[in-house]
Design a protein around this motif. Structure first.
Motif, PDB file in Angstrom:
ATOM      1  N   GLY A  18     -13.927  54.261  25.477  1.00 23.96           N
ATOM      2  CA  GLY A  18     -13.480  53.778  23.509  1.00 23.96           C
ATOM      3  C   GLY A  18     -12.592  54.692  22.949  1.00 23.96           C
ATOM      4  O   GLY A  18     -11.860  55.442  24.100  1.00 23.96           O
ATOM      5  N   LEU A  19     -12.184  54.736  21.682  1.00 25.16           N
ATOM      6  CA  LEU A  19     -10.218  55.396  21.218  1.00 25.16           C
ATOM      7  C   LEU A  19     -11.064  56.333  20.911  1.00 25.16           C
ATOM      8  O   LEU A  19     -12.095  55.690  19.859  1.00 25.16           O
ATOM      9  CB  LEU A  19      -9.826  54.508  20.335  1.00 25.16           C
ATOM     10  CG  LEU A  19      -9.284  52.763  20.687  1.00 25.16           C
ATOM     11  CD1 LEU A  19      -8.952  51.254  19.693  1.00 25.16           C
ATOM     12  CD2 LEU A  19      -8.051  53.292  21.559  1.00 25.16           C
ATOM     13  N   ARG A  20     -10.413  57.144  20.506  1.00 24.80           N
ATOM     14  CA  ARG A  20     -10.379  57.992  19.859  1.00 24.80           C
ATOM     15  C   ARG A  20      -9.896  58.214  18.243  1.00 24.80           C
ATOM     16  O   ARG A  20     -11.046  58.448  17.168  1.00 24.80           O
ATOM     17  CB  ARG A  20      -9.412  59.443  19.996  1.00 24.80           C
ATOM     18  CG  ARG A  20      -9.373  59.754  21.184  1.00 24.80           C
ATOM     19  CD  ARG A  20      -8.312  60.704  21.713  1.00 24.80           C
ATOM     20  NE  ARG A  20      -8.943  60.995  23.057  1.00 24.80           N
ATOM     21  CZ  ARG A  20      -9.166  62.663  22.916  1.00 24.80           C
ATOM     22  NH1 ARG A  20     -10.065  63.028  22.107  1.00 24.80           N
ATOM     23  NH2 ARG A  20      -9.184  64.042  23.998  1.00 24.80           N
ATOM     24  N   THR A  21      -9.086  56.901  18.035  1.00 24.04           N
ATOM     25  CA  THR A  21      -8.581  56.458  16.395  1.00 24.04           C
ATOM     26  C   THR A  21      -8.312  55.653  16.556  1.00 24.04           C
ATOM     27  O   THR A  21      -7.616  54.663  17.710  1.00 24.04           O
ATOM     28  CB  THR A  21      -7.716  57.337  15.720  1.00 24.04           C
ATOM     29  OG1 THR A  21      -6.755  57.714  16.783  1.00 24.04           O
ATOM     30  CG2 THR A  21      -7.710  58.984  16.249  1.00 24.04           C
ATOM     31  N   LEU A  22      -8.270  54.645  15.394  1.00 24.45           N
ATOM     32  CA  LEU A  22      -8.045  53.201  15.036  1.00 24.45           C
ATOM     33  C   LEU A  22      -7.565  53.120  13.897  1.00 24.45           C
ATOM     34  O   LEU A  22      -7.862  52.734  12.854  1.00 24.45           O
ATOM     35  CB  LEU A  22      -8.987  52.146  15.246  1.00 24.45           C
ATOM     36  CG  LEU A  22      -8.639  50.295  15.399  1.00 24.45           C
ATOM     37  CD1 LEU A  22      -7.316  50.538  16.669  1.00 24.45           C
ATOM     38  CD2 LEU A  22     -10.196  49.854  15.880  1.00 24.45           C
ATOM     39  N   PRO A  23      -5.956  53.936  13.641  1.00 27.89           N
ATOM     40  CA  PRO A  23      -5.179  53.385  12.318  1.00 27.89           C
ATOM     41  C   PRO A  23      -5.347  52.153  12.087  1.00 27.89           C
ATOM     42  O   PRO A  23      -4.417  51.398  13.225  1.00 27.89           O
ATOM     43  CB  PRO A  23      -4.493  54.370  12.138  1.00 27.89           C
ATOM     44  CG  PRO A  23      -4.091  54.760  13.647  1.00 27.89           C
ATOM     45  CD  PRO A  23      -5.162  54.225  14.397  1.00 27.89           C
ATOM     46  N   VAL A  24      -5.281  51.099  10.645  1.00 24.77           N
ATOM     47  CA  VAL A  24      -5.214  50.226  10.586  1.00 24.77           C
ATOM     48  C   VAL A  24      -4.609  50.389   9.264  1.00 24.77           C
ATOM     49  O   VAL A  24      -4.324  50.806   8.207  1.00 24.77           O
ATOM     50  CB  VAL A  24      -6.300  49.352  10.154  1.00 24.77           C
ATOM     51  CG1 VAL A  24      -6.818  48.886  11.724  1.00 24.77           C
ATOM     52  CG2 VAL A  24      -7.608  50.183   9.510  1.00 24.77           C
ATOM     53  N   GLU A  25      -4.074  48.936   8.701  1.00 20.23           N
ATOM     54  CA  GLU A  25      -3.214  49.026   7.368  1.00 20.23           C
ATOM     55  C   GLU A  25      -3.902  47.997   6.696  1.00 20.23           C
ATOM     56  O   GLU A  25      -4.439  46.994   7.569  1.00 20.23           O
ATOM     57  CB  GLU A  25      -1.787  49.174   6.649  1.00 20.23           C
ATOM     58  CG  GLU A  25      -0.743  48.380   7.470  1.00 20.23           C
ATOM     59  CD  GLU A  25      -0.122  48.790   7.853  1.00 20.23           C
ATOM     60  OE1 GLU A  25       0.418  50.023   7.202  1.00 20.23           O
ATOM     61  OE2 GLU A  25       1.137  48.624   8.415  1.00 20.23           O
ATOM     62  N   PHE A  26      -4.003  47.436   5.237  1.00 15.44           N
ATOM     63  CA  PHE A  26      -3.883  45.816   4.689  1.00 15.44           C
ATOM     64  C   PHE A  26      -3.992  46.065   2.981  1.00 15.44           C
ATOM     65  O   PHE A  26      -3.363  46.754   3.319  1.00 15.44           O
ATOM     66  CB  PHE A  26      -5.849  45.732   5.060  1.00 15.44           C
ATOM     67  CG  PHE A  26      -6.765  46.889   4.805  1.00 15.44           C
ATOM     68  CD1 PHE A  26      -7.219  47.293   3.103  1.00 15.44           C
ATOM     69  CD2 PHE A  26      -7.314  47.890   5.744  1.00 15.44           C
ATOM     70  CE1 PHE A  26      -7.960  48.736   3.193  1.00 15.44           C
ATOM     71  CE2 PHE A  26      -7.442  49.000   5.370  1.00 15.44           C
ATOM     72  CZ  PHE A  26      -7.938  49.331   3.687  1.00 15.44           C
ATOM     73  N   THR A  27      -4.491  45.182   2.829  1.00 16.48           N
ATOM     74  CA  THR A  27      -4.372  44.859   0.887  1.00 16.48           C
ATOM     75  C   THR A  27      -5.070  45.685   0.390  1.00 16.48           C
ATOM     76  O   THR A  27      -6.335  45.200   0.749  1.00 16.48           O
ATOM     77  CB  THR A  27      -4.334  42.976   0.743  1.00 16.48           C
ATOM     78  OG1 THR A  27      -2.855  42.776   1.877  1.00 16.48           O
ATOM     79  CG2 THR A  27      -3.697  43.486  -0.104  1.00 16.48           C
ATOM     80  N   ALA A  28      -5.144  46.442  -0.620  1.00 16.88           N
ATOM     81  CA  ALA A  28      -6.374  47.338  -0.875  1.00 16.88           C
ATOM     82  C   ALA A  28      -6.243  46.362  -1.999  1.00 16.88           C
ATOM     83  O   ALA A  28      -6.267  45.752  -2.751  1.00 16.88           O
ATOM     84  CB  ALA A  28      -5.323  48.801  -1.635  1.00 16.88           C
ATOM     85  N   HIS A  29      -7.581  46.520  -2.235  1.00 11.76           N
ATOM     86  CA  HIS A  29      -8.648  45.904  -3.177  1.00 11.76           C
ATOM     87  C   HIS A  29      -9.581  46.434  -3.755  1.00 11.76           C
ATOM     88  O   HIS A  29     -10.560  47.922  -2.736  1.00 11.76           O
ATOM     89  CB  HIS A  29      -9.147  44.668  -3.429  1.00 11.76           C
ATOM     90  CG  HIS A  29      -9.545  44.404  -2.122  1.00 11.76           C
ATOM     91  ND1 HIS A  29      -9.262  43.988  -0.567  1.00 11.76           N
ATOM     92  CD2 HIS A  29     -10.991  44.284  -1.685  1.00 11.76           C
ATOM     93  CE1 HIS A  29     -10.166  43.726   0.278  1.00 11.76           C
ATOM     94  NE2 HIS A  29     -11.321  44.131  -0.344  1.00 11.76           N
TER      95      HIS A  29
END
Length: 412
Positions: free
Chosen positions: A401-412
């Motif tokens: 498993g991953l330690r972190t998985l940073p993501v971005e997206f359109t805030a709403h």
């Protein structure tokens, strides 16, 4: 490039980021391979699908660490970290029939299809609540903010841990999965805290039974099933341990895989728009096969001399079945390194095989399916916010498993 007679180096940080080329080499050149693990224990790695399936169901391979041909210090290096010192050994991952049969029968009542179906609205509510907490920010760490807390709160609800105590559980569980990333001795201390808490909770629930798993174990024990308090505590502990880390990794690895395969992800999102669920059903199984949450099945020990894949195994030798290698075996899966969410003939070993098949698999599938579908529906333009090469995988032998998985997206 490795020469044909030079085995790849295993269990390095480079290996952890992508173990599949090394496993492909082992399947071809040394399918049952003896190696020294990072702990210093020597064990056999079984990498081909047919051998793996046989080994998982072989009664000559015991789950009981007492069959390990090692001294006490060697034995202490197998199993779940901290379980031996906390007197938590009598659980499903460490015992054989008839005790395994008795305990599994008791706890299986919590994972019936009806019980899982009844739990589905709660899992959906937890999923939505967690997404609500970061949806307006336009970014998140899908491990810390989502994949980690979801199964913790779900398994706490199932066990009957009061809501006011669940954040303590979250802290202790977080320490357990750091695999060396926390303070020295932190894992052992957390395991002992969990053990003490569970023993006290079982004692309290005897006077206030509910509809939860711990209450069910107490009722069964009181009706002649002869479940000792230590067995009850160990059972709850292993359900917690096995129930949350596998699901963290199913969600984390699954989302990472979809983010790296945009055409497959687009197929899945289009199926949602058409109101179809078939691709999600087959897709979860393919994510489990392609980069599943459990890299190696838990420890087994030969109770007599036996042969696996043409290799002689001595009495007392540890055997580790490499699920991640078996599930990429081209002899079983056409184009095994390709992700195909519509793959049909997908008898993967992601949750094991035989009498030790993962009891919580239906719950994990429910949580993984709900989490991934809801994320892709609510945050449809989700993207990785870092270079994949910068991601780090947690150390540890069994889980992937991953330690972190940073993501971005359109805030709403």
């Amino acid at each position: 490039m490795n020469a044909p007679n030079a085995a790849p180096e295993l269990f390095t940080w480079e290996f952890a980021s992508d173990p599949y080329p090394a496993y492909a080499w082992l399947r071809e050149h040394a399918p049952v391979h003896r190696t020294k693990l990072p702990s210093g224990v020597e064990a056999w790695l079984v990498t081909r699908y047919a051998d793996a399936r046989q080994a998982l169901a072989d009664s000559r391979l015991s789950k009981n660490p007492e069959h390990h041909a090692e001294d006490a210090q060697g034995k202490s290096k197998t199993g779940i970290p901290g379980e031996r010192s906390a007197n938590l050994m009598t659980h499903l991952l460490n015992i054989d029939p008839p005790d395994h049969t008795r305990l599994r029968r008791l706890v299986s009542k919590a994972f019936t299809p009806r019980r899982i179906a009844e739990f589905a609205p709660r899992v959906q509510a937890l999923t939505d609540d967690l997404i609500d907490q970061f949806a307006a920010q336009g970014k998140a760490d899908l491990i810390h903010d989502f994949a980690f807390p979801l199964p913790i709160y779900a398994i706490c609800d199932l066990l009957g841990v009061p809501s006011e105590d669940q954040n303590d559980f979250r802290d202790w569980a977080g320490m357990m999965i750091r695999h060396g990333g926390g303070p020295r001795g932190g894992v052992g201390r957390s395991v002992k805290k969990i053990r003490g808490y569970l023993a006290e909770l079982i004692h309290r629930k005897r006077n206030d039974l509910g509809n939860d798993l711990i209450s069910g174990l107490i009722r069964a024990s009181d009706h002649g099933e002869h479940l000792t308090e230590n067995e009850a505590v160990a059972m709850c502990f292993v359900l917690l341990f096995a129930g949350f880390e596998t699901t963290i990794n199913l969600i984390g690895n699954g989302m990472y895989t979809l983010l790296r395969h945009p055409e497959q992800r687009a197929r899945l999102q289009e199926s949602f728009r058409r109101g179809e669920r078939e691709l999600l059903t087959t897709g979860i199984e393919e994510l489990l096969r392609y980069d599943g949450p459990v890299e190696l099945a838990t420890w087994r020990f030969a109770t007599e001399p036996l042969t696996i894949g043409g290799q002689n195994i001595a009495t007392g030798d540890p055997v580790l079945v490499v699920l991640a290698a078996a599930d990429r075996d081209p002899a079983r899966f056409p184009e095994p390194d390709a992700l195909d969410l519509s793959r049909r003939d997908n008898q993967h070993l992601g949750y094991g095989h035989g009498i030790h098949y993962c009891l919580g698999a239906p719950l994990a599938r429910l949580e993984g399916t709900t989490a991934i579908e809801t994320l892709l529906r609510r945050l449809p333009d989700l993207e990785l916010s870092v270079d994949p090469a910068d991601l780090r995988w947690r150390g540890g032998l069994i889980m992937r498993g991953l330690r972190t998985l940073p993501v971005e997206f359109t805030a709403h």
